[in-house]
Design a protein around this motif. Sequence first.
Motif, PDB file in Angstrom:
ATOM      1  N   GLU A   1      -3.633  -1.973  -1.319  1.00 35.87           N
ATOM      2  CA  GLU A   1      -4.317  -0.974  -1.866  1.00 35.87           C
ATOM      3  C   GLU A   1      -4.343  -1.529  -3.554  1.00 35.87           C
ATOM      4  O   GLU A   1      -3.293  -1.697  -4.114  1.00 35.87           O
ATOM      5  CB  GLU A   1      -3.527   0.284  -1.855  1.00 35.87           C
ATOM      6  CG  GLU A   1      -3.969   1.326  -2.945  1.00 35.87           C
ATOM      7  CD  GLU A   1      -5.482   1.485  -3.035  1.00 35.87           C
ATOM      8  OE1 GLU A   1      -6.101   1.624  -1.939  1.00 35.87           O
ATOM      9  OE2 GLU A   1      -6.090   1.702  -4.182  1.00 35.87           O
TER      10      GLU A   1
ATOM     11  N   CYS B   1       0.900  -1.331   0.107  1.00 34.68           N
ATOM     12  CA  CYS B   1       0.102  -0.087  -0.063  1.00 34.68           C
ATOM     13  C   CYS B   1       0.816   1.211   0.123  1.00 34.68           C
ATOM     14  O   CYS B   1       1.873   1.136   0.651  1.00 34.68           O
ATOM     15  CB  CYS B   1      -0.856  -0.068   1.180  1.00 34.68           C
ATOM     16  SG  CYS B   1      -2.105   1.356   1.338  1.00 34.68           S
TER      17      CYS B   1
ATOM     18  N   THR C   1     -10.563   0.651  -2.012  1.00 30.44           N
ATOM     19  CA  THR C   1      -9.383   1.659  -2.289  1.00 30.44           C
ATOM     20  C   THR C   1      -9.291   2.687  -1.395  1.00 30.44           C
ATOM     21  O   THR C   1     -10.150   3.163  -0.576  1.00 30.44           O
ATOM     22  CB  THR C   1      -9.501   1.984  -3.700  1.00 30.44           C
ATOM     23  OG1 THR C   1      -8.560   2.894  -3.826  1.00 30.44           O
ATOM     24  CG2 THR C   1     -10.700   2.830  -4.076  1.00 30.44           C
TER      25      THR C   1
END
Length: 437
Positions: free
Chosen positions: A143, A94, A173
Amino acid sequence: MKLRKSKHTITAKLQDSDSWYILNTLSGEADLLESEMAVQFQNNTLEDPTPFIEKGYFMDEETENSLFKNAYLEFSDNQEKAEIQVFYVPDYSCNFKCTYCYQEEYVQDSRPQNQKDIIDAFFTYLDQKFLGKSFYLTLFGGEPLLPSDSHRKTIEYFLDKADERNLSLAIVTNGFSLESYLPRLKKSKLREIQLTIDGPKDMHDIRRPLKSGGETFDKVSNAVSLCLENDIPVNLRVVLDKQNIDSLPQLADHAIRKGWTASSLFKTQLGRNYELHSCQKEHEFLFSRISMYEHIYKMLQEHPEVLEFHRPAFSLSRFLYEQGELPDTLFDSCPGAKTEWAFDYTGRIYSCTATVGKDGEELGEFYPEIKLNDQVIEQWQDRDICSIEECKDCSVQLACGGGCAAVAKNRTGSVLSPDCRPVKELMSLGFSSYFDK
Ligand code: SF4
Ligand code: SF4
């Protein structure tokens, strides 16, 4: 037949009020009572119990058992037919460094540059095992919308495969790169984008900064507006703890000013920051479930405008207030390995988002070959209030549903254990907020 107080009758005093609520989750009846009447009911000294019998607050055992069995059959039937949410994790990494991220500790297998074979195997698995079932996909992470070219290619390939099958898709997201993905996403059948904002700009940027240290609020706020402008439903999540809860009215104000709350495509959810797998670094910030809702209840007295942004469920209360009836009986509140499954880029299969990526929680593999751990899957699938010993005699069982299996397992080592919800207390807050005030 001997009438007695039904096992499924719940009564409690409303918060900050002399009134009481009474409801029966099996008969589906609910009422407000004056305190005198409530005391008479509790003490079994009602002058005329007829209305209480008619509403099922008193029931004989035989009637109760028969209603329970029928409700259980109906629940199982509906669960069997329910739409399944299938998560796919293309990456656990992420670009944010959220202060409370539970996935931070996960050891990550290096992600293959090219996931085509794995994505193909994922869709082949769905074609075989989910044939004839109703389901939709959800991209999850880490992510899922990272900005690199290789990542973008993976997501585009995944979307192409989903489109070929006309499958609808949700995405969870952080929203930072959503704008650049939007032209491609709009070609797919999007059913929802879930984004997270943790408060007004100052607060959000402290809690959800970029790994590299930058701010993120403006981009995420812009992503929410962009989705709504493009007719994409938004599910905005706020993760709450003692650090940010008092800034909720400012975030609500932001959402109202931006026009989000006026859109029928906009909905919100409040998540409680809690210890899912490991010790939170900032443990002193964490709320218990009931203390968080007590805080929100008080906040709503001072800031009723927050209700325009989010109406808390307070167990069954909001549903009753909005729909004028109680929801269906809940024999099982955990969708894991039933109406929810999670798959990741390593080829492993898990029950849900709470377990996906966690070592030891795999339920099988879909790549390089299909292998399923049927025994463990069965345990997950058998879990409901009738199979968890502690739930069997619980008076709030049909409102609670046994809670979250992952949380229960973290606490006791077994999925067949309870994750209790403070149902009575939540409804005292809810009935007071929605019916008394
Ligand atoms: S284990 Fe918890 S997070 Fe996972 S599906 Fe069940 S309730 Fe949801
Ligand atoms: S999890 Fe706890 S509160 Fe929920 S039904 Fe089971 S015993 Fe009752």
